[in-house]
Write a protein that holds these residues in place. Structure first.
Motif: not given
Ligand SMILES: Cc1cc2nc3c(=O)[nH]c(=O)nc-3n(C[C@H](O)[C@H](O)[C@H](O)COP(=O)(O)OP(=O)(O)OC[C@H]3O[C@@H](n4cnc5c(N)ncnc54)[C@H](O)[C@@H]3O)c2cc1C
Length: 532
Positions: A530-532, A473-475, A106-108, A79-81, A284-286, A98-101, A121-125
């Motif tokens: 357990h909520r982030g 969190s996503w927020n 990501g976590l969402g 979500i951040c990217g 994937p960024v290497r 650029l996304e590796a997967s 993974f469970y998520h809510c707003v």
């Molecule tokens: C079990 C669980 C429940 C949650 N519940 C909630 C909720 O209810 N509500 C809420 O708002 N948040 C929730 N969260 C938190 C939320 O998911 C995260 O805070 C948020 O998704 C983080 O986003 P991000 O983009 O910062 O990181 P990430 O989602 O980790 O994104 C990082 C990305 O970088 C990619 N990446 C890694 N290495 C490389 C590379 N070398 N090259 C290219 N790409 C790469 C990864 O594949 C990934 O897609 C939960 C998280 C978990 C695990």
């Protein structure tokens, strides 16, 4: 029941290990693919980041002035990217994400289940998720969030308790009566009790033990809140808990986007592409190096991307793996331990308890929380979705255990925990893991937080290590993306490498915080540790 089907959701882990294994060499050749970086830099299809665009689509909304023509590589498609790429592209930048997967989010992220997509993974707003809701508004999705009152339960020593009202608290027999009363009164006063205290430098355990007493801490709070940070929970700054109360205070209403989180992710991708940006998955960024005032990003299978600016959302340990030695030395030396998560998703033929969230304490299970997602999102193709989870270090025995074995054992444990549930009610179960979920913040982290700028370079950082004291969190990721795009815009306007962000902007998010009380969140079902 299919309990042998399991998958991992840890692109990050793959990226981390793969990053070390396949990292671009000093000569700039990608050892994973053999694609010669030198051969493509400046000439290949990726030499120019993002498709050419006219300035008309740039609304300048993100970074003030238009970023027209600025080539920005965004690393990571969580979500951040995605939020950063969306704002940058709308501001006229030529974005390549650029996304590796092979999937964004990501976590969402999500996985296919019988022709539909389900979140791993469970998520809510939460209603207080202002930055996320603004972004959804931008995408025309704000009204697509379905809000519902949710309820909370507690499972202690195998016994089930509702935990939503003062009457529930009075009937909560795991605590003696005087502790229940103390719990209620202290919770009501908790916000005031925290005022004037330097909570960033106060251990959570010291604060909560002091105000609630040893028994409430040991029997209730430590297991409830501790599960997220493992043994280190007591050491985490009390400010983090305070901040979470702010996000979740007075809240039993939660939201879930229609069409699931995939709808949001798809809309973000579409927005980036509509503004001329390029989104690459399985990329994937290497390697990452700075060459004068440009950055070179080596991408397995995609050659090298050249950019004027780079926004990295990769967890810092992963970024250090891919950065070349010179750049790695400049990345802030903040080495936080991270908690990962092991999470199982059950597809049940019947509802469980109707409680969106229930912590599980001393009940003979490996998991320590149950999220009945269908209590919020409704049934899914006739199935009731229930997540159970355990936050744990990525080196732990549980994290390393085979997913099929975890699925089989946790199925037995779930069936044992809910007397009306039988194994015939379990249609399917999937296990997902993620290695970098929750940074374990040390005391005094406000002063130790890394800046988002890597001084004198085109690199900006936007990671979960930067969101403190906000909860992960996503927020908070969207808020961070907005902030980083602002810093990037300032630097582009000055025509310079990024400099330190003014302290007033860095702290503005902190100033918005408003803590509620533990009673508010516990008694109204808002406090999911357990909520982030
Ligand atoms: C079990 C669980 C429940 C949650 N519940 C909630 C909720 O209810 N509500 C809420 O708002 N948040 C929730 N969260 C938190 C939320 O998911 C995260 O805070 C948020 O998704 C983080 O986003 P991000 O983009 O910062 O990181 P990430 O989602 O980790 O994104 C990082 C990305 O970088 C990619 N990446 C890694 N290495 C490389 C590379 N070398 N090259 C290219 N790409 C790469 C990864 O594949 C990934 O897609 C939960 C998280 C978990 C695990």
């Amino acid at each position: 029941m299919r309990d042998d089907v399991a998958a991992t959701g840890d692109a990050g882990r793959d990226a981390a290990t793969g990053g070390a294994r396949e990292r671009a060499t000093a000569t700039g050749r990608d050892t994973a693919t053999g694609a010669g970086r030198d051969a493509v830099a400046g000439t290949g299809p990726d030499a120019v980041v993002g498709a050419p665009r006219d300035g008309s689509a740039a609304d300048g909304s993100a970074a003030g002035d238009s970023l027209s023509g600025t080539r920005v590589a965004v690393l990571g498609g969580g979500i951040c990217g995605l939020a950063a790429a969306h704002r940058l592209a709308r501001s006229g930048a030529r974005v390549t994400l650029l996304e590796a997967s092979d999937q964004l989010g990501g976590l969402g992220t999500f996985f296919p289940w019988r022709d539909r997509w389900v979140e791993r993974f469970y998520h809510c707003v939460m209603p207080t998720d202002d930055d996320l809701l603004d972004l959804l508004g931008d995408l025309g999705l704000r009204d697509a969030v379905r809000w519902r009152p949710t309820r909370m339960g507690m499972v202690v020593d195998g016994r089930h308790f509702p935990f939503n009202s003062a009457a529930d608290l009075l009937r909560f027999t795991p605590l003696p009566l005087h502790d229940r009363l103390r719990f209620g009164v202290v919770s009501l006063l908790l916000r005031r009790l925290g005022q004037g205290k330097d909570l960033d430098r106060l251990r959570t355990e010291d604060w909560l033990r002091g105000v609630y007493g040893d028994r409430v801490w040991e029997r209730l709070l430590a297991p409830m809140f501790g599960s997220k940070f493992g043994a280190a929970f007591g050491d985490v700054p009390a400010l983090y808990l305070w901040q979470r109360l702010g996000r979740e205070s007075n809240v039993s209403v939660r939201g879930y986007p229609e069409g699931g989180y995939r709808a949001v992710i798809d809309a973000l991708r579409a927005s980036v592409e509509a503004s001329g940006g390029v989104v690459r998955t399985s990329a994937p960024v290497r390697g990452l190096e700075v060459d004068g005032d440009r950055a070179l990003v080596a991408v397995a299978g995609h050659g090298t991307v050249e950019a004027d600016r780079v926004v990295s959302t990769l967890p810092l340990p992963v970024l250090r793996e891919v950065a070349d030695d010179g750049l790695a030395r400049r990345i802030p030396d903040v080495r936080l331990p991270y908690q990962g998560v092991v999470n199982a998703l059950f597809f049940l033929r019947r509802p469980l308890s109707g409680h969106y969230w229930a912590p599980v304490v001393r009940s003979g299970t490996d998991f320590d929380g149950v999220i009945e997602m269908s209590a919020l999102a409704g049934p899914f193709d006739g199935r009731h979705l229930v997540y159970v989870m355990r936050y744990t270090d990525r080196e732990s025995a549980l994290y390393r255990e085979d997913e099929g074995r975890i699925a089989a054992r946790w199925t037995k444990q779930l069936v044992g925990l809910y007397p009306d549930l039988t194994s015939a009610d379990v249609d399917d179960v999937r296990v997902f893991k993620a290695p970098f979920v929750e940074p374990v913040y040390p005391l005094g982290y406000l002063a130790k937080r890394p800046p988002v700028e890597v001084g004198g370079t085109p690199l900006l950082l936007a990671t979960t290590a930067h969101v403190y004291p906000s909860v992960t969190s996503w927020n908070s990721s969207v808020a961070l993306a907005n902030r980083v795009v602002g810093v990037l815009g300032d630097a582009v306007r000055r025509g310079s490498a990024v400099h330190r962000e003014p302290a007033d902007r860095r702290d503005s998010a902190d100033q918005r915080r408003d803590a509620g009380t533990l009673a508010d969140q516990l008694l109204q079902g808002g406090g999911d540790p357990h909520r982030g």
